[in-house]
Design an enzyme around this catalytic site. Sequence first.
Site, PDB file in Angstrom:
ATOM      1  N   LYS A   1     -27.885  62.159   1.077  1.00 13.04           N
ATOM      2  CA  LYS A   1     -26.552  61.696   1.459  1.00 13.04           C
ATOM      3  C   LYS A   1     -25.494  62.336   0.566  1.00 13.04           C
ATOM      4  O   LYS A   1     -25.603  62.308  -0.657  1.00 13.04           O
ATOM      5  CB  LYS A   1     -26.445  60.166   1.353  1.00 13.04           C
ATOM      6  CG  LYS A   1     -25.075  59.619   1.746  1.00 13.04           C
ATOM      7  CD  LYS A   1     -25.059  58.097   1.783  1.00 13.04           C
ATOM      8  CE  LYS A   1     -24.858  57.462   0.435  1.00 13.04           C
ATOM      9  NZ  LYS A   1     -23.454  57.586  -0.052  1.00 13.04           N
TER      10      LYS A   1
ATOM     11  N   ASP B   1     -21.553  61.209   4.556  1.00  9.90           N
ATOM     12  CA  ASP B   1     -21.045  59.839   4.587  1.00  9.90           C
ATOM     13  C   ASP B   1     -19.579  59.814   4.153  1.00  9.90           C
ATOM     14  O   ASP B   1     -19.258  59.421   3.029  1.00  9.90           O
ATOM     15  CB  ASP B   1     -21.901  58.968   3.669  1.00  9.90           C
ATOM     16  CG  ASP B   1     -21.545  57.490   3.756  1.00  9.90           C
ATOM     17  OD1 ASP B   1     -20.983  57.083   4.794  1.00  9.90           O
ATOM     18  OD2 ASP B   1     -21.819  56.761   2.791  1.00  9.90           O
ATOM     19  N   LEU B   2     -18.688  60.188   5.076  1.00  4.35           N
ATOM     20  CA  LEU B   2     -17.261  60.241   4.766  1.00  4.35           C
ATOM     21  C   LEU B   2     -16.512  59.011   5.255  1.00  4.35           C
ATOM     22  O   LEU B   2     -15.348  58.810   4.912  1.00  4.35           O
ATOM     23  CB  LEU B   2     -16.638  61.504   5.376  1.00  4.35           C
ATOM     24  CG  LEU B   2     -17.237  62.828   4.899  1.00  4.35           C
ATOM     25  CD1 LEU B   2     -16.471  63.996   5.515  1.00  4.35           C
ATOM     26  CD2 LEU B   2     -17.239  62.927   3.384  1.00  4.35           C
ATOM     27  N   LYS B   3     -17.154  58.205   6.097  1.00  3.42           N
ATOM     28  CA  LYS B   3     -16.550  56.967   6.610  1.00  3.42           C
ATOM     29  C   LYS B   3     -15.127  57.228   7.136  1.00  3.42           C
ATOM     30  O   LYS B   3     -14.159  56.571   6.745  1.00  3.42           O
ATOM     31  CB  LYS B   3     -16.527  55.882   5.530  1.00  3.42           C
ATOM     32  CG  LYS B   3     -17.909  55.456   5.049  1.00  3.42           C
ATOM     33  CD  LYS B   3     -17.807  54.326   4.031  1.00  3.42           C
ATOM     34  CE  LYS B   3     -19.157  53.850   3.571  1.00  3.42           C
ATOM     35  NZ  LYS B   3     -19.849  54.842   2.705  1.00  3.42           N
TER      36      LYS B   3
ATOM     37  N   ASP C   1      -9.178  56.946  11.031  1.00  8.31           N
ATOM     38  CA  ASP C   1      -7.829  57.483  11.191  1.00  8.31           C
ATOM     39  C   ASP C   1      -7.461  57.425  12.675  1.00  8.31           C
ATOM     40  O   ASP C   1      -8.190  56.865  13.490  1.00  8.31           O
ATOM     41  CB  ASP C   1      -7.780  58.920  10.667  1.00  8.31           C
ATOM     42  CG  ASP C   1      -6.451  59.251   9.992  1.00  8.31           C
ATOM     43  OD1 ASP C   1      -5.404  59.013  10.636  1.00  8.31           O
ATOM     44  OD2 ASP C   1      -6.450  59.735   8.842  1.00  8.31           O
ATOM     45  N   ILE C   2      -6.324  58.016  13.017  1.00 10.40           N
ATOM     46  CA  ILE C   2      -5.921  58.075  14.418  1.00 10.40           C
ATOM     47  C   ILE C   2      -6.863  59.021  15.172  1.00 10.40           C
ATOM     48  O   ILE C   2      -7.516  59.878  14.555  1.00 10.40           O
ATOM     49  CB  ILE C   2      -4.448  58.520  14.558  1.00 10.40           C
ATOM     50  CG1 ILE C   2      -4.270  59.936  13.989  1.00 10.40           C
ATOM     51  CG2 ILE C   2      -3.516  57.529  13.861  1.00 10.40           C
ATOM     52  CD1 ILE C   2      -2.880  60.516  14.257  1.00 10.40           C
TER      53      ILE C   2
ATOM     54  N   ASN D   1      -6.668  61.781  17.014  1.00  2.92           N
ATOM     55  CA  ASN D   1      -6.568  63.222  16.845  1.00  2.92           C
ATOM     56  C   ASN D   1      -7.104  63.676  15.490  1.00  2.92           C
ATOM     57  O   ASN D   1      -7.790  64.702  15.392  1.00  2.92           O
ATOM     58  CB  ASN D   1      -5.113  63.687  17.008  1.00  2.92           C
ATOM     59  CG  ASN D   1      -4.675  63.725  18.456  1.00  2.92           C
ATOM     60  OD1 ASN D   1      -5.497  63.674  19.367  1.00  2.92           O
ATOM     61  ND2 ASN D   1      -3.375  63.799  18.686  1.00  2.92           N
ATOM     62  N   THR D   2      -6.792  62.936  14.453  1.00  5.17           N
ATOM     63  CA  THR D   2      -7.265  63.297  13.120  1.00  5.17           C
ATOM     64  C   THR D   2      -8.772  63.106  13.014  1.00  5.17           C
ATOM     65  O   THR D   2      -9.480  63.928  12.417  1.00  5.17           O
ATOM     66  CB  THR D   2      -6.549  62.452  12.054  1.00  5.17           C
ATOM     67  OG1 THR D   2      -5.143  62.664  12.171  1.00  5.17           O
ATOM     68  CG2 THR D   2      -6.999  62.825  10.659  1.00  5.17           C
TER      69      THR D   2
ATOM     70  N   THR E   1     -21.490  46.900   2.944  1.00  7.07           N
ATOM     71  CA  THR E   1     -22.465  45.946   2.412  1.00  7.07           C
ATOM     72  C   THR E   1     -21.941  45.160   1.222  1.00  7.07           C
ATOM     73  O   THR E   1     -22.530  44.149   0.837  1.00  7.07           O
ATOM     74  CB  THR E   1     -23.763  46.665   2.010  1.00  7.07           C
ATOM     75  OG1 THR E   1     -23.452  47.732   1.100  1.00  7.07           O
ATOM     76  CG2 THR E   1     -24.470  47.229   3.223  1.00  7.07           C
TER      77      THR E   1
ATOM     78  N   GLY F   1     -30.704  54.531  -3.316  1.00  9.40           N
ATOM     79  CA  GLY F   1     -30.171  55.395  -4.347  1.00  9.40           C
ATOM     80  C   GLY F   1     -30.672  55.112  -5.735  1.00  9.40           C
ATOM     81  O   GLY F   1     -31.663  55.679  -6.196  1.00  9.40           O
ATOM     82  N   ARG F   2     -29.979  54.204  -6.439  1.00  9.03           N
ATOM     83  CA  ARG F   2     -30.250  53.996  -7.856  1.00  9.03           C
ATOM     84  C   ARG F   2     -31.677  53.559  -8.175  1.00  9.03           C
ATOM     85  O   ARG F   2     -32.196  53.925  -9.232  1.00  9.03           O
ATOM     86  CB  ARG F   2     -29.217  53.025  -8.439  1.00  9.03           C
ATOM     87  CG  ARG F   2     -27.867  53.698  -8.654  1.00  9.03           C
ATOM     88  CD  ARG F   2     -26.734  52.726  -8.875  1.00  9.03           C
ATOM     89  NE  ARG F   2     -26.364  52.025  -7.637  1.00  9.03           N
ATOM     90  CZ  ARG F   2     -25.285  51.277  -7.517  1.00  9.03           C
ATOM     91  NH1 ARG F   2     -24.480  51.094  -8.544  1.00  9.03           N
ATOM     92  NH2 ARG F   2     -25.009  50.684  -6.372  1.00  9.03           N
TER      93      ARG F   2
END
Length: 238
Positions: free
Chosen positions: A33, A60-62, A65-66, A68-69, A124, A215-216
Site C-alpha cells: 500500500k 490509497d489516496l482516498k 473532490d468534485i 471533474n477533479t 476505522t 501494517g505495524r
Amino acid sequence: MTVDQRIIVPLDVPSTTAAIALVEALPQVSFWKVGLELFISAGPGLLDELRARQKRIFLDLKLHDIPNTMAGACAAAGRCGVSLLTVHAAAGKEALVAAQAAAIAGAESAGVAPPVVVAVTLLTSVDSKALALELKIPLSPTDYALQMALLANDSGLGGVVCSPHEASQLRRFLPADFVLVCPGVRPTWADRQDQRRTLTPAQAIQAGATCLVVGRPITSAPDPAAAFRRICEECTAP
C-alpha cells in the site's frame, strides 16, 4: 488468491529509499500500500519501481473532490498500473461514476489493467460516538458503512474499504465478487494502537474480507518476515 496475496502491507515510510528498503526486506510480500505521505514525497516514480519488482500496488489516496477533479486524478492513477485505488464514498454518486470511468479510460490509454476502484465507507478510527457527536450522522457505523457500500456498488465501483466488523453484513447485501478491503486488522499478539474497530486477520477473512491491510504488526515486529509468515499461517489454520 492465496492468503499471502491477500495481505497488503503499508509502506508507511517517508521516502522512496525507505520504501524500497522495506520491500527488499520482505520479498515474500507481493501487495503493498502506498498512502498519501509516501506518494506526496516520492511521486509516481515509486509506483514504477514497485511494478518493476512485480509488486501489486494499493494506491490509497482516498480521493474526495468534485466529479471533474476526481475523474482527472483517477485517470492519472489508472495510467500508473495500480491494482487498487481508493476514493471516498461520501463524494457522492456523480463523483464515483466519474472516477470509475476515468480510471478505466486512463488504464486503457496506457495499455495496463485498470485498477479496482474501492470506496472508503468510514475511517476505522471513527467510532459510533464520533459518528453521532462529531459528524452528526444518526446511524451506527455498521449501518452507515452499508449505505456507503450500496452507493459504491450502485455507482459501478468494484469494492469498498470497510472495517472488518462490517464485512459479514456487507457480504449479505453485495455481489460475491465485490471487493472488501479491511484495514484495522490486528493479530491477538499485536497492539491495537489507533484502530478502534478491529478483528484478527483470521476473523476478518472468515467474515468475508477479500484483502487485509496489516501494517505495524508486521513492519514494527522484531522479525517482520516471521510476523508476516505467522499471520498467513493463522489465516489458514483450521
